[in-house]
Design a protein around this motif. Structure first.
Motif, PDB file in Angstrom:
ATOM      1  N   VAL A  51       3.279 -11.491  14.115  1.00 15.74           N
ATOM      2  CA  VAL A  51       3.261 -11.267  12.669  1.00 15.74           C
ATOM      3  C   VAL A  51       2.242 -10.202  12.293  1.00 15.74           C
ATOM      4  O   VAL A  51       1.107 -10.208  12.781  1.00 15.74           O
ATOM      5  N   VAL A  52       2.662  -9.310  11.409  1.00 17.79           N
ATOM      6  CA  VAL A  52       1.743  -8.445  10.662  1.00 17.79           C
ATOM      7  C   VAL A  52       1.736  -8.967   9.233  1.00 17.79           C
ATOM      8  O   VAL A  52       2.787  -9.058   8.601  1.00 17.79           O
ATOM      9  N   HIS A  53       0.556  -9.324   8.739  1.00 15.12           N
ATOM     10  CA  HIS A  53       0.463 -10.005   7.449  1.00 15.12           C
ATOM     11  C   HIS A  53      -0.338  -9.185   6.454  1.00 15.12           C
ATOM     12  O   HIS A  53      -1.497  -8.856   6.696  1.00 15.12           O
ATOM     13  N   LYS A  54       0.295  -8.871   5.328  1.00 17.27           N
ATOM     14  CA  LYS A  54      -0.404  -8.270   4.198  1.00 17.27           C
ATOM     15  C   LYS A  54      -0.213  -9.151   2.979  1.00 17.27           C
ATOM     16  O   LYS A  54       0.907  -9.398   2.543  1.00 17.27           O
ATOM     17  N   GLY A  55      -1.314  -9.631   2.432  1.00 20.77           N
ATOM     18  CA  GLY A  55      -1.247 -10.412   1.208  1.00 20.77           C
ATOM     19  C   GLY A  55      -1.385  -9.527  -0.018  1.00 20.77           C
ATOM     20  O   GLY A  55      -1.561  -8.308   0.074  1.00 20.77           O
ATOM     21  N   SER A  56      -1.311 -10.151  -1.179  1.00 22.80           N
ATOM     22  CA  SER A  56      -1.430  -9.420  -2.439  1.00 22.80           C
ATOM     23  C   SER A  56      -2.818  -8.828  -2.603  1.00 22.80           C
ATOM     24  O   SER A  56      -3.822  -9.433  -2.213  1.00 22.80           O
ATOM     25  N   GLU A  57      -2.855  -7.651  -3.217  1.00 20.55           N
ATOM     26  CA  GLU A  57      -4.147  -7.031  -3.521  1.00 20.55           C
ATOM     27  C   GLU A  57      -4.899  -7.765  -4.621  1.00 20.55           C
ATOM     28  O   GLU A  57      -6.050  -7.431  -4.918  1.00 20.55           O
ATOM     29  N   ARG A  58      -4.291  -8.766  -5.238  1.00 15.88           N
ATOM     30  CA  ARG A  58      -5.000  -9.587  -6.221  1.00 15.88           C
ATOM     31  C   ARG A  58      -5.828 -10.693  -5.563  1.00 15.88           C
ATOM     32  O   ARG A  58      -6.662 -11.306  -6.219  1.00 15.88           O
ATOM     33  N   SER A  59      -5.582 -10.966  -4.291  1.00 15.52           N
ATOM     34  CA  SER A  59      -6.373 -11.971  -3.574  1.00 15.52           C
ATOM     35  C   SER A  59      -6.697 -11.496  -2.152  1.00 15.52           C
ATOM     36  O   SER A  59      -6.498 -12.240  -1.184  1.00 15.52           O
ATOM     37  N   PRO A  60      -7.217 -10.293  -1.989  1.00 16.12           N
ATOM     38  CA  PRO A  60      -7.390  -9.744  -0.641  1.00 16.12           C
ATOM     39  C   PRO A  60      -8.470 -10.446   0.167  1.00 16.12           C
ATOM     40  O   PRO A  60      -8.340 -10.586   1.390  1.00 16.12           O
ATOM     41  N   GLY A  61      -9.544 -10.897  -0.487  1.00 24.92           N
ATOM     42  CA  GLY A  61     -10.603 -11.577   0.244  1.00 24.92           C
ATOM     43  C   GLY A  61     -10.128 -12.898   0.814  1.00 24.92           C
ATOM     44  O   GLY A  61     -10.465 -13.270   1.941  1.00 24.92           O
ATOM     45  N   THR A  62      -9.324 -13.622   0.042  1.00 28.66           N
ATOM     46  CA  THR A  62      -8.780 -14.902   0.499  1.00 28.66           C
ATOM     47  C   THR A  62      -7.878 -14.692   1.704  1.00 28.66           C
ATOM     48  O   THR A  62      -7.968 -15.417   2.708  1.00 28.66           O
ATOM     49  N   ILE A  63      -7.007 -13.704   1.629  1.00 28.35           N
ATOM     50  CA  ILE A  63      -6.064 -13.453   2.724  1.00 28.35           C
ATOM     51  C   ILE A  63      -6.787 -12.933   3.956  1.00 28.35           C
ATOM     52  O   ILE A  63      -6.461 -13.316   5.095  1.00 28.35           O
TER      53      ILE A  63
ATOM     54  N   LEU B 177       4.718 -10.588   3.730  1.00 28.34           N
ATOM     55  CA  LEU B 177       4.121 -10.097   2.488  1.00 28.34           C
ATOM     56  C   LEU B 177       4.034 -11.287   1.536  1.00 28.34           C
ATOM     57  O   LEU B 177       5.050 -11.825   1.112  1.00 28.34           O
ATOM     58  N   THR B 178       2.814 -11.702   1.219  1.00 30.63           N
ATOM     59  CA  THR B 178       2.625 -12.975   0.518  1.00 30.63           C
ATOM     60  C   THR B 178       1.882 -12.780  -0.797  1.00 30.63           C
ATOM     61  O   THR B 178       1.168 -11.801  -0.980  1.00 30.63           O
ATOM     62  N   PRO B 179       2.019 -13.741  -1.742  1.00 35.01           N
ATOM     63  CA  PRO B 179       1.534 -13.560  -3.111  1.00 35.01           C
ATOM     64  C   PRO B 179       0.132 -14.107  -3.329  1.00 35.01           C
ATOM     65  O   PRO B 179      -0.482 -14.711  -2.430  1.00 35.01           O
ATOM     66  N   TRP B 180      -0.349 -13.943  -4.561  1.00 31.30           N
ATOM     67  CA  TRP B 180      -1.707 -14.342  -4.932  1.00 31.30           C
ATOM     68  C   TRP B 180      -1.759 -15.693  -5.619  1.00 31.30           C
ATOM     69  O   TRP B 180      -2.823 -16.298  -5.702  1.00 31.30           O
ATOM     70  N   ASN B 181      -0.653 -16.202  -6.156  1.00 33.53           N
ATOM     71  CA  ASN B 181      -0.743 -17.355  -7.053  1.00 33.53           C
ATOM     72  C   ASN B 181      -1.012 -18.668  -6.328  1.00 33.53           C
ATOM     73  O   ASN B 181      -1.521 -19.615  -6.928  1.00 33.53           O
ATOM     74  N   ASP B 182      -0.669 -18.759  -5.054  1.00 31.64           N
ATOM     75  CA  ASP B 182      -1.080 -19.877  -4.200  1.00 31.64           C
ATOM     76  C   ASP B 182      -1.197 -19.295  -2.801  1.00 31.64           C
ATOM     77  O   ASP B 182      -0.408 -19.602  -1.906  1.00 31.64           O
ATOM     78  N   PRO B 183      -2.177 -18.442  -2.570  1.00 30.97           N
ATOM     79  CA  PRO B 183      -2.153 -17.545  -1.407  1.00 30.97           C
ATOM     80  C   PRO B 183      -2.186 -18.250  -0.057  1.00 30.97           C
ATOM     81  O   PRO B 183      -1.507 -17.815   0.870  1.00 30.97           O
ATOM     82  N   VAL B 184      -2.948 -19.327   0.053  1.00 32.74           N
ATOM     83  CA  VAL B 184      -3.057 -19.982   1.359  1.00 32.74           C
ATOM     84  C   VAL B 184      -1.814 -20.802   1.665  1.00 32.74           C
ATOM     85  O   VAL B 184      -1.225 -20.696   2.744  1.00 32.74           O
TER      86      VAL B 184
END
Length: 503
Positions: A169-181, A145-152
């Protein structure tokens, strides 16, 4: 392989009923991305695919895993500009920083591609003729579970370590940067066997469903303390191993023997980089009275230079919700007696910009000193000596990092020995050796993040004690004829005395 194969999320059978996550560009207010939220069936399928792939991936030679991870890193390099542009649209991260984050992620993947095959167990000193050793094993399925502030950059740290160590791995990023993730997941998964990396897209509800799924061995999280606490609570039921880097309220303590302008530039870098949206941003400033006036004047000048670079070197806050929180913290401080020397209010115009802000007259009960503001705020608190500054820096529920600016070796050593944080930075607010690790404390989390230590977190250890078995004392022909005497069975020597002889 093409970019579209394999996909990281199975297509929905009914896309028309699926919800969409819409993100607004924090610079223009226009739609930056629209990402379809994974359905409940897709979330279950993601975990099932990762579980199905886990045994085969764990048995894959570490060198082969490393080679695939390096290929994934090179695929990111081919699409670096695309990833960075999406990051800028969704979060407002200035283009140079966004591209730098992608490049940092690539470097991290390559680091783990090299470290993974070198990750080894330990040989232990045992009895003569015996062998004792410890062997690392993958834990299984990792929920990242990863954040939006430096997503990559942040995601690549967790994903790289997990995959190199032999986990899926099952990876879910922040909903503030979903397209990037989503783009990151597609690019990486294209170079890996099916199920090794499976992406899901969603918000807190999606995360809750993932926590309800069985078969996940590790929760690896970078983000808010509240979410980290929720993971720790869920792990009481699932027994998952938890690795969490959560909120911080990092202090900078400034001694009287340093150049005040240099110190102000260091604090400005720590407080205003990425508009204050970094886990290890400087959130509290304790400055020795002896240089407080010169330091504060220089800090104001640095803040005003930063604000003047809006949109080129100083982006907006990620959204209006965060900007509201930042303003509430500033307003509370002002109402309690703090003075605004620069910034401190929402500017006119489009987007969610907020100026670099310097506050003085701050007291220990103000939100800007007790909570993580996560914005470009530098609250200054004057101290009488470094002993007071270090004491105040230590009196906090968070424990991520702290910076000490001093020319005195004894003060530096005292800070390293006494500050209850994962990282103590002396005379440089950012930096550190490649592959460095840190272990946050308190409300900032637990477990090592990044570096070689993260490979240890991603594996379990089996200790093996090995001795030679005694040789059999008879031939198969003798055994078939019933020639083995029970009194001497298992003996190393055919002349061993019987029980009667011993008596």
């Amino acid at each position: 392989m093409t970019l579209d194969a394999p996909t990281t999320t199975a297509p929905s059978s009914d896309d028309s009923s699926a919800d969409t996550i819409t993100v607004l560009d924090p610079v223009t207010g226009e739609v930056a991305s629209e990402t379809r939220r994974s359905t409940a069936d897709e979330v279950r399928d993601a975990v099932a695919r990762a579980r199905a792939a886990a045994t085969g991936w764990a048995r894959t030679a570490p060198g082969a895993r490393g080679a695939m991870l390096r290929a994934a890193a090179e695929r990111l390099r081919d699409h670096a500009d695309e990833l960075a542009a999406m990051n800028t649209r969704e979060t407002g991260k200035v283009p140079g920083d966004a591209l730098g984050g992608v490049e940092a992620g690539i470097d991290t993947l390559i680091q783990y591609a090299e470290l993974g095959p070198l990750h080894r167990g330990e040989a232990l000193r045992g009895n003569h003729g015996a062998a004792d050793f410890a062997v690392p094993h993958p834990r299984g399925v990792v929920l990242a579970l990863t954040p939006w502030n430096d997503p990559v950059a942040v995601a690549c740290g967790i994903l790289g370590a997990a995959i190199a160590a032999g986990n899926t791995v099952v990876h879910k990023g922040s909903e503030r940067s979903p397209g990037t993730i989503a783009l990151l997941n597609r690019l990486l998964a294209a170079e890996l066997p099916d199920g090794v990396l499976v992406g899901v897209d969603g918000d807190a509800a999606t995360g809750e469903q993932l926590l309800a799924e069985d078969g996940i061995a590790v929760y690896a999280h970078v983000g808010s303390t509240a979410t980290g606490d929720r993971l720790a609570e869920a792990a009481l039921r699932t027994r998952a191993h938890v690795i969490r880097e959560n909120g911080g309220n990092d202090a900078a303590v400034v001694d009287a023997d340093v150049d005040p302008v240099w110190a102000a530039d260091q604090v400005a870098l720590g407080a205003f980089a990425n508009t204050g949206q970094i886990c290890t941003s400087v959130e509290r400033v304790y400055v020795h009275r002896g240089i407080a006036e010169e330091f504060t004047a220089a800090l104001v000048r640095a803040a005003e230079r930063k604000t003047a670079a809006a949109a080129t070197d100083f982006g907006p806050l990620v959204d209006e919700r965060l900007r509201t929180t930042v303003q509430e913290h500033v307003d509370q401080a002002v109402s309690a007696g703090a003075q605004v020397l620069t910034g401190g209010s929402v500017p006119a115009g489009a987007g969610t910009f907020y100026p670099a802000t310097v506050l003085t007259g701050c007291t220990d009960d103000m939100l800007v000193l007790t909570e993580e503001t996560f914005g470009p705020i530098a609250p200054v608190r004057i101290v009488e000596d470094m002993a007071e500054g270090l004491r105040l820096a230590a009196e906090d529920r968070y424990g991520l990092a702290a910076t000490v600016l001093t020319g005195d070796t004894a003060t530096a050593l005292q800070a390293a020995a006494e500050l209850p944080v994962g990282t103590v930075k002396i005379n440089a607010v950012f930096g550190g050796a490649p592959g460095g690790s840190a272990e946050p404390r308190g409300a900032s989390g637990s477990g090592f993040g990044y570096g070689p230590h993260l490979l240890d977190e991603m594996t379990t250890t089996t200790v093996v004690h090995l001795e030679a078995a005694p040789r059999r004392t008879s031939t198969p022909t003798d055994a078939a004829a019933g020639a083995v005497d029970p009194a001497t069975a298992g003996s190393h020597d055919t002349d061993t005395a019987t029980a009667e002889d011993v008596r």
